[in-house]
Motif scaffolding. Sequence first.
Motif: not given
Length: 587
Positions: A345-365
């Motif tokens: 569960e902790d690892r899932t939270e970390m992966v979800a946080s990183l994935a959400n952080e990636l959405r902002t630069p992907m939108t810019s690209i």
Amino acid sequence: PLPTLALESQPLLAAAVHTRKTQQADAPADQKAASLLRCLSFREPGPLLVEPLTEGEEVLALLLLGNPASKRKFSEAQAEQAHAVARVLATALSSATHRRAVERKAERLTVTLREQEAERAERVAALQEELERAQQEAQEFARRVTELEEEATRQRRRADELAELLHLREEQVQEAAAASSQVAIYEEELRQLAEARTALEAELEQWKENLRQLEEERDRLKQELQTTQTQTVAAQPPEAFMGTGGTLVADERGNIILADRGARRLLGRSEADLLGLPLHAAFSDPLWAQAVSELVAGQTQDGLTTAVTFQQDGRLIRAKLARLAAGTEGPSGYIVVLRPEMEQEDRTEMVASLANELRTPMTSIVGYTDLLLSESVGILGETQRKFLQRIKANIERLSGLINDLVEVTAIDAGRIELAPEPVDIITIIEEAIIGLSAQFRERDLSVRLDMALELPPIQADRDSLYQIMLHLLSNACQCSRPGSEVIVTGHLEETEEPGLPPYLRVSVADTGGGIAPEDQPRVFQRLYRADNPLISGLGETGVGMSIAKTLVEAHGGRIWVESEMEVGSTFSFILPITGPTQAEEGG
């Protein structure tokens, strides 16, 4: 002059005409016959023979034969001779009549032909005059056309001279503009645009590198998670699972016959309480009950596991269920491996946080790529446009992978939140097709919609329904043959039980060559390259189909696949029109 005899005054003649038969009379005995002979200038009375000259039913004339010198009647031979003479005379008279009629008709035809010949001669003369006038007019028209062509040639030469003068004027203007300071301004702007483009390309490469590192990290995390789980439960004895969590063993009726210490600790019950307890009653979560029902109903093949994650007393527990080897009378039993998911569960939270952080630069690209493709900052060459379109297609694919990662983490964390609302399924399908347009265009694929004319809105979560269609269409895009067609169908189907509302059925057919029957049970499982071989004929090689299955079931629906080798596969799902129930929404 010849005598004239009236038929009404001569009964003998009238009888011959009316009956068209030979008549005889004895003049001395018959006064009327004697009178007739006197009218015919016979001096003495005697036998009289009247023979009608006939042609068909018509009497042409009468032949009167008298023999005053003889006082006896005509013999039969004489009468027969008279009858033969009458036939000859009738034929000659008829022929003469017809000949005269034919001659008169020939005379009339001759006159008519002469008149027509004269009329034709007049018409020929008139047409000849008309032809001469038409030839004169044609000559006049040809002369006029020649004059117009000469005039057009003069006008074209004049236009060419004017165009040449205009071209010279434009060159003079361009030379003057080149000498002005405006050219330097334009060059400076072009240089700045080129620098901005170079910076954007460098930033894009940096984000690609970051994304590659993130994918490597994700694959490492997946591999680490996978190595901590049991790969084939049915192939190993229960002792192999001791200490990793807990193990439950049930008999062929689904009642627990063995519970190790780890299972008793997770369940919070003693061994006496667990022995004889049905498997589906071990946990209260509906997902657990559903997984056990599918296992007992035989929907899981021997040797294959079914994984389910559910909550128990605020903790996430992951269970793997499998059927033990089946005999002639059914399965010999069932085995369940339980493991708590606290670290996961902790690892899932970390992966979800990183994935959400990636959405902002992907939108810019994506935004900068669309800006370059629209040529708002400069003209693109054909090769540059092709490269940018390929970059956009891969960015969309990476964006889809990030969304899959977010969905997987949400599912693993048990945080599927549905917000049902009236949704038009056709609109959702069109939006998903537009979202994958770059990938369809890259593979030269076309999409054909075969939807019912009228489909009512369904109660469903709009984003989840969009994700379901996105995964199914992405799978069809990745596995279909280039240049082929993906077919999407949708219609309502009635339920078998009366009184229940109909449900919506949507299908996506591809041309991927088909999925083997032994691989079909693994289609909706999460596929990891390090552990499981890839399924031939399936486009998704990650978690897309697993996400689609989870979201469909969260809406109270069902998803399945039908496949024919060397032809393709059809993925179908059904959803109730009324939307998910409250229990399903909570799950």
